[in-house]
Design a protein around this motif. Structure first.
Motif, PDB file in Angstrom:
ATOM      1  N   GLN A 136       7.124   2.883 -16.997  1.00 59.51           N
ATOM      2  CA  GLN A 136       6.565   1.964 -16.009  1.00 59.51           C
ATOM      3  C   GLN A 136       5.575   2.722 -15.138  1.00 59.51           C
ATOM      4  O   GLN A 136       5.969   3.443 -14.212  1.00 59.51           O
ATOM      5  CB  GLN A 136       7.673   1.343 -15.150  1.00 59.51           C
ATOM      6  N   PRO A 137       4.273   2.607 -15.404  1.00 64.96           N
ATOM      7  CA  PRO A 137       3.274   3.388 -14.669  1.00 64.96           C
ATOM      8  C   PRO A 137       3.307   3.185 -13.162  1.00 64.96           C
ATOM      9  O   PRO A 137       2.983   4.101 -12.403  1.00 64.96           O
ATOM     10  CB  PRO A 137       1.946   2.902 -15.269  1.00 64.96           C
ATOM     11  N   SER A 138       3.682   1.991 -12.708  1.00 60.49           N
ATOM     12  CA  SER A 138       3.702   1.743 -11.267  1.00 60.49           C
ATOM     13  C   SER A 138       4.699   2.639 -10.545  1.00 60.49           C
ATOM     14  O   SER A 138       4.534   2.925  -9.349  1.00 60.49           O
ATOM     15  CB  SER A 138       4.022   0.272 -10.987  1.00 60.49           C
ATOM     16  N   GLU A 139       5.750   3.086 -11.247  1.00 65.00           N
ATOM     17  CA  GLU A 139       6.712   3.996 -10.626  1.00 65.00           C
ATOM     18  C   GLU A 139       6.067   5.351 -10.344  1.00 65.00           C
ATOM     19  O   GLU A 139       6.137   5.867  -9.229  1.00 65.00           O
ATOM     20  CB  GLU A 139       7.932   4.171 -11.536  1.00 65.00           C
ATOM     21  N   LEU A 140       5.443   5.945 -11.346  1.00 61.69           N
ATOM     22  CA  LEU A 140       4.758   7.219 -11.144  1.00 61.69           C
ATOM     23  C   LEU A 140       3.608   7.066 -10.157  1.00 61.69           C
ATOM     24  O   LEU A 140       3.297   7.986  -9.396  1.00 61.69           O
ATOM     25  CB  LEU A 140       4.239   7.751 -12.479  1.00 61.69           C
ATOM     26  N   GLY A 141       2.989   5.889 -10.145  1.00 60.56           N
ATOM     27  CA  GLY A 141       1.882   5.646  -9.228  1.00 60.56           C
ATOM     28  C   GLY A 141       2.281   5.766  -7.770  1.00 60.56           C
ATOM     29  O   GLY A 141       1.441   6.083  -6.912  1.00 60.56           O
ATOM     30  N   LYS A 142       3.555   5.529  -7.449  1.00 66.09           N
ATOM     31  CA  LYS A 142       4.013   5.652  -6.064  1.00 66.09           C
ATOM     32  C   LYS A 142       3.809   7.080  -5.544  1.00 66.09           C
ATOM     33  O   LYS A 142       3.270   7.286  -4.458  1.00 66.09           O
ATOM     34  CB  LYS A 142       5.493   5.272  -5.962  1.00 66.09           C
ATOM     35  N   VAL A 143       4.217   8.066  -6.334  1.00 65.86           N
ATOM     36  CA  VAL A 143       4.082   9.464  -5.912  1.00 65.86           C
ATOM     37  C   VAL A 143       2.619   9.894  -5.942  1.00 65.86           C
ATOM     38  O   VAL A 143       2.153  10.617  -5.048  1.00 65.86           O
ATOM     39  CB  VAL A 143       4.942  10.380  -6.810  1.00 65.86           C
ATOM     40  N   LEU A 144       1.882   9.461  -6.965  1.00 65.26           N
ATOM     41  CA  LEU A 144       0.463   9.821  -7.048  1.00 65.26           C
ATOM     42  C   LEU A 144      -0.301   9.269  -5.847  1.00 65.26           C
ATOM     43  O   LEU A 144      -1.194   9.946  -5.303  1.00 65.26           O
ATOM     44  CB  LEU A 144      -0.137   9.294  -8.350  1.00 65.26           C
ATOM     45  N   LEU A 145       0.029   8.052  -5.419  1.00 62.08           N
ATOM     46  CA  LEU A 145      -0.626   7.481  -4.251  1.00 62.08           C
ATOM     47  C   LEU A 145      -0.323   8.302  -3.004  1.00 62.08           C
ATOM     48  O   LEU A 145      -1.214   8.556  -2.184  1.00 62.08           O
ATOM     49  CB  LEU A 145      -0.173   6.033  -4.052  1.00 62.08           C
ATOM     50  N   ILE A 146       0.920   8.712  -2.855  1.00 62.16           N
ATOM     51  CA  ILE A 146       1.308   9.496  -1.679  1.00 62.16           C
ATOM     52  C   ILE A 146       0.499  10.786  -1.600  1.00 62.16           C
ATOM     53  O   ILE A 146      -0.048  11.137  -0.537  1.00 62.16           O
ATOM     54  CB  ILE A 146       2.820   9.793  -1.719  1.00 62.16           C
ATOM     55  N   VAL A 147       0.394  11.510  -2.709  1.00 62.32           N
ATOM     56  CA  VAL A 147      -0.324  12.785  -2.709  1.00 62.32           C
ATOM     57  C   VAL A 147      -1.817  12.571  -2.452  1.00 62.32           C
ATOM     58  O   VAL A 147      -2.430  13.256  -1.630  1.00 62.32           O
ATOM     59  CB  VAL A 147      -0.104  13.516  -4.050  1.00 62.32           C
ATOM     60  N   ALA A 148      -2.412  11.607  -3.155  1.00 63.96           N
ATOM     61  CA  ALA A 148      -3.848  11.365  -2.996  1.00 63.96           C
ATOM     62  C   ALA A 148      -4.169  10.872  -1.587  1.00 63.96           C
ATOM     63  O   ALA A 148      -5.119  11.351  -0.950  1.00 63.96           O
ATOM     64  CB  ALA A 148      -4.320  10.359  -4.040  1.00 63.96           C
TER      65      ALA A 148
ATOM     66  N   PHE B 199      -7.310  18.250  -5.643  1.00 69.70           N
ATOM     67  CA  PHE B 199      -7.426  17.343  -6.789  1.00 69.70           C
ATOM     68  C   PHE B 199      -7.141  15.888  -6.408  1.00 69.70           C
ATOM     69  O   PHE B 199      -6.781  15.089  -7.262  1.00 69.70           O
ATOM     70  CB  PHE B 199      -6.460  17.786  -7.893  1.00 69.70           C
ATOM     71  N   LYS B 200      -7.299  15.556  -5.138  1.00 68.22           N
ATOM     72  CA  LYS B 200      -6.929  14.211  -4.671  1.00 68.22           C
ATOM     73  C   LYS B 200      -7.721  13.117  -5.373  1.00 68.22           C
ATOM     74  O   LYS B 200      -7.172  12.050  -5.691  1.00 68.22           O
ATOM     75  CB  LYS B 200      -7.099  14.116  -3.156  1.00 68.22           C
ATOM     76  N   ILE B 201      -8.999  13.344  -5.634  1.00 65.79           N
ATOM     77  CA  ILE B 201      -9.801  12.317  -6.295  1.00 65.79           C
ATOM     78  C   ILE B 201      -9.324  12.108  -7.736  1.00 65.79           C
ATOM     79  O   ILE B 201      -9.171  10.970  -8.198  1.00 65.79           O
ATOM     80  CB  ILE B 201     -11.293  12.700  -6.267  1.00 65.79           C
ATOM     81  N   GLY B 202      -9.056  13.191  -8.432  1.00 68.39           N
ATOM     82  CA  GLY B 202      -8.548  13.075  -9.798  1.00 68.39           C
ATOM     83  C   GLY B 202      -7.182  12.426  -9.843  1.00 68.39           C
ATOM     84  O   GLY B 202      -6.894  11.615 -10.745  1.00 68.39           O
ATOM     85  N   ILE B 203      -6.316  12.755  -8.877  1.00 63.89           N
ATOM     86  CA  ILE B 203      -4.974  12.158  -8.822  1.00 63.89           C
ATOM     87  C   ILE B 203      -5.076  10.656  -8.558  1.00 63.89           C
ATOM     88  O   ILE B 203      -4.363   9.845  -9.167  1.00 63.89           O
ATOM     89  CB  ILE B 203      -4.126  12.862  -7.741  1.00 63.89           C
ATOM     90  N   TYR B 204      -5.969  10.288  -7.651  1.00 63.93           N
ATOM     91  CA  TYR B 204      -6.148   8.859  -7.360  1.00 63.93           C
ATOM     92  C   TYR B 204      -6.692   8.120  -8.580  1.00 63.93           C
ATOM     93  O   TYR B 204      -6.228   7.019  -8.904  1.00 63.93           O
ATOM     94  CB  TYR B 204      -7.093   8.701  -6.170  1.00 63.93           C
ATOM     95  N   GLY B 205      -7.664   8.720  -9.259  1.00 64.95           N
ATOM     96  CA  GLY B 205      -8.204   8.098 -10.462  1.00 64.95           C
ATOM     97  C   GLY B 205      -7.159   7.945 -11.552  1.00 64.95           C
ATOM     98  O   GLY B 205      -7.119   6.926 -12.256  1.00 64.95           O
ATOM     99  N   LEU B 206      -6.284   8.955 -11.700  1.00 63.40           N
ATOM    100  CA  LEU B 206      -5.197   8.866 -12.677  1.00 63.40           C
ATOM    101  C   LEU B 206      -4.258   7.727 -12.346  1.00 63.40           C
ATOM    102  O   LEU B 206      -3.812   6.991 -13.237  1.00 63.40           O
ATOM    103  CB  LEU B 206      -4.438  10.200 -12.715  1.00 63.40           C
TER     104      LEU B 206
END
Length: 415
Positions: A141-153, A104-111
């Motif tokens: 703060q979306p940028s906080e969650l974005g850190k982990v999402l970026l790592i996985v994607a 699901f890397k593409i979906g995670i990156y898009g999210l």
């Protein structure tokens, strides 16, 4: 070898022989060990995690007693609630096989991209920044969650291009995947979180095996960009950074010559840490934080609270718990069952270490103030829950590695 049916009277002798052979004993030992319940979680990582949570709640509770009249435990109770919710998230995530996230890397990156665009559309300006979205119970703060999402994607994208990591084009494309969301975060503006995105991506590329000359080239490019933003652009009348960001940098470079608010925060932080001496001033005598001389004492400058209240001993304990957490994460780099897990662990390791270095460094004056939170210590729902999600991924990597090692071990014994 051809196995034949034993003749009359031979079955007993064969059973007798098997019962005394090393093969039979190995099978019995493997059966008994597989029947025993095993602790698949990393216990030392849990010790470090909840040790930091306890110190955080105590520090926040003591420093915010007078912040809200009539509610001395407001921040402490909310921090406990975040810790409970985060623990549940960590346990739930740890029970899933992290390897499935690669699909699901593409979906995670898009999210992640969508979340980082939301503040620009919905967030109200707070102290010049549009980084938080007001929710009923806390500021998200979306940028906080974005850190982990970026790592996985990014881990998934790197694994797909493992055989082409030696190509300069591959390194550039993978880095651009991190620079895109970093630019969205910087526009908010949140320079601290944007720098976390960049450092995390560089670390993951290094661990994956990108050539050193590519990494050095990227670092050189970032250095040139900083010079352009900080020196060249203002000289020609183009201000890329906000005024308060410029004040933070000038206050860091010349702390004794500038009297702005940023320098005041830095000086009060150093006074708080220095006054703690060896064992601290205790709760009642911690005047810098208790009397609100130090701004943001429960968020950005929580380490200063620890230094004043518990002194060198308390600061040493916190840093030791972080060292334990980092050591257990480092161990997962070689323990993970696949490259995808290794890269996720490397990204989380970079995120934790960079935030620790910047946050503690800014409280003692060796790093500029950027608003980077101290993981598991600073008050805040978004930061806290994001860190627990990252720890859940680490525990999942540990559990899956233990299961894989157990299966491999039983296969060798029975073969």
């Amino acid at each position: 070898m051809v196995l034949r049916q034993p003749g009359p009277g031979q079955s007993g002798r064969i059973g007798e022989l098997l019962s005394t052979t090393p093969i039979r004993r190995s099978v019995d030992q493997a059966t008994r060990s597989s029947a025993r319940p095993r602790l698949l979680f990393d216990p030392l990582m849990l010790v470090a995690t909840f040790g930091l949570v306890i110190v955080s709640v105590l520090a926040i509770g003591g420093s915010t007693r007078t912040d809200i009249p009539g509610a001395p435990d407001f921040f402490a109770h909310r921090q406990i609630a975040y810790a409970v919710i985060g623990t549940v998230l960590m346990l739930v995530i740890s029970r899933f096989d992290y390897s499935r996230l690669r699909e699901f890397k593409i979906g995670i990156y898009g999210l992640m991209i969508a979340l980082n665009i939301l503040p620009l559309l919905l967030a109200a300006a707070t102290r010049g920044a549009r980084s938080w979205i007001e929710l009923p119970f806390f500021r998200f703060q979306p940028s906080e969650l974005g850190k982990v999402l970026l790592i996985v994607a990014l881990a998934g994208f790197i694994v797909d291009r493992t055989r082409r990591l030696g190509e300069r084009e591959t390194t550039a494309r993978l880095m651009l995947l991190a620079l895109g969301p970093a630019a969205l975060v910087m526009v908010q503006p949140d320079l601290g979180s944007a720098s976390v995105y960049v450092v995390t991506a560089l670390t993951m590329l290094f661990i994956a095996g990108s050539p050193g000359r590519h990494i050095a080239g990227l670092i050189g490019l970032f250095a040139v960009s900083l010079v352009l933003v900080l020196a060249v652009a203002p000289a020609v009348g183009v201000n890329v950074l906000k005024p308060y960001q410029v004040d933070r940098l000038t206050g860091f470079l010349s702390p004794n010559e500038d009297n702005n608010e940023t320098t005041y925060q830095l000086n009060q932080s150093k006074i708080a840490i220095g006054s703690g001496e060896k064992t601290g001033r205790g709760l009642d005598r911690a005047t810098q934080t208790g009397l609100n001389f130090l701004p943001e004492h429960h968020t950005d400058f929580i380490f200063s609270v620890v230094g004043e209240r518990w002194g060198f001993a308390g600061a040493g304990l916190v840093l030791s718990l972080f060292a334990l957490l980092i050591w257990r994460t480092l161990r997962l780099l070689t323990m993970a069952k696949n490259l995808f897990g290794t890269l996720i662990a490397a990204g989380i390791l970079a995120m934790l270490m960079y935030q620790l270095l910047v946050n503690v460094g800014m409280t003692i004056g060796i790093m500029p103030i950027t608003g980077v939170t101290l993981p598991l210590m600073s008050y805040g729902g978004a930061s806290y829950l994001t860190t627990f999600i990252a720890l859940g991924l680490l525990q999942s990597i540990h559990i899956q590695a233990r299961i894989a090692q157990g299966s491999k071990g039983r296969g060798l014994v029975l073969s």
